[in-house]
Design a protein around this motif. Structure first.
Motif: not given
Length: 360
Positions: A132, A136, A140, A152-153
């Motif tokens: 994860k 993430a 970003s 974030d997934s």
């Protein structure tokens, strides 16, 4: 008359005349001299001092102090190559260029490799099966490139953003890729930087993992200012805003230690990094000049309470005290701040005319 009697009479006459001089002439002469001296003193006391006035000058003050800037340099930040193979086909940056997220730095086998200011470098492909934290960080980064990768997934938007990025940098079959390739980017340990030099050139083999690709300009590890001999730096605690000017560079300063005080030295480093001098000459001065008045030193009066003032010439010979704040000046003059006007004239010989006057 015998010769002996004649000599005795002559001696007697001489003694008589000496006695007369001692008893009458000398006291009389002393009296005359004393009267002359007394008359002179009376004449001096009879002379009354006349007020002397001078015009004042309004001026702007920057309080410039010539200084020496002592500098210590450290090597620039380097951008290292990941695991690459192939041929360098193009260089995208030159010394002095800015680097930020998405800047195209080098092209290998026709594929651009771009700057990626992530918290840590990518060390393996990122897929929907990755951790994860890796996903993430990838989302970003893709957002910093201006691509749509929310959250974030791993989502369909993540894969779409990866394929769009691959297409933008020239990856073959970009629309069919299923994972993020860490070889597409160069990790940069800064969000924004400047190219000092490029360590690779077109036509050479791609640099091996860990070799330099981009070298940043030298950085200022230390920088401090000292006043030239005989001069004094300002009192930083007063809260006024000061700047260091050297050449065409202007930097706000609030301490002699520029690094410790948090001064922005990037401009100075960029301007001087090519030669890395140990010293530079400049001035420290007020960022915004202040307005004040220049008056003769003798015009400033301190009364019994410690207040400072100057005496302005008023109507009918009246002297009007004007309370002032006095600061540094030049030889023979003092800078003051107070309710004065350009047309005012101030008393110069205060010690003779108004020595015991109050400023209140």
């Amino acid at each position: 008359m015998t010769r002996r009697n004649a000599r005795g009479r002559t001696r007697g006459d001489i003694l008589a005349w000496l006695l007369i001089v001692l008893l009458f002439v000398a006291p009389l002469a002393s009296l005359i001299v004393g009267m002359i001296l007394l008359a002179g003193e009376e004449d001096k006391r009879s002379v009354v001092a006349e007020p002397v006035f001078a015009t004042i000058t309004e001026a702007e003050f920057v309080d410039a102090v010539e200084v020496t800037v002592a500098m210590g340099w450290s090597p620039g930040v380097t951008v290292k190559a990941p695991s690459w193979s192939g041929l360098v086909t193009e260089i995208g940056v030159a010394p002095g260029d800015a680097i930020s997220a998405g800047t195209k730095l080098i092209r290998v086998d026709g594929v651009w490799r771009v700057a990626a200011p992530t918290s840590t470098p990518f060390y393996s492909p990122v897929t929907k099966a990755s951790s994860k934290s890796d996903v993430a960080m990838l989302n970003s980064l893709l957002r910093s490139f201006g691509l749509d990768a929310p959250g974030d997934s791993w989502k369909s938007t993540t894969l779409s953003a990866i394929r769009q990025f691959a297409l933008d940098i020239g990856v073959p079959d970009a629309r069919s890729v299923e994972a993020w390739d860490p070889a597409w980017v160069l990790w940069t340990p800064f969000s924004e930087g400047t190219v000092g030099s490029v360590a690779v050139s077109t036509g050479q083999a791609a640099p091996s993992m860990g070799e330099d690709v981009i070298v940043g300009p030298p950085q200022l590890a230390s920088a401090s200012i000292t006043a030239k001999e005989g001069l004094t730096l300002p009192s930083w605690e007063e809260g006024d805003q000061w700047v260091l000017r050297t050449g065409d560079i202007s930097i706000p300063v609030q301490s002699t230690d520029l690094v410790a005080s948090g001064a922005d030295l990037s401009t100075l480093a960029r301007a001087l990094g090519s030669t890395e001098p140990e010293e530079a000459q400049g001035v420290v001065e007020r960022e915004v000049p202040i307005q004040g008045w220049q008056v003769p030193v003798s015009a400033v009066h301190t009364d019994v309470s410690g207040a400072l003032c100057v005496f302005r010439g008023g109507a009918s010979g009246r002297l009007d005290p004007v309370v002032v704040e006095a600061q540094r000046g030049t030889i023979g003059t003092t800078r003051v701040f107070g309710e004065l006007k350009a047309t005012d004239q101030v008393l110069v010989n205060v010690s003779e005319i108004a020595r015991s006057e109050s400023c209140g």
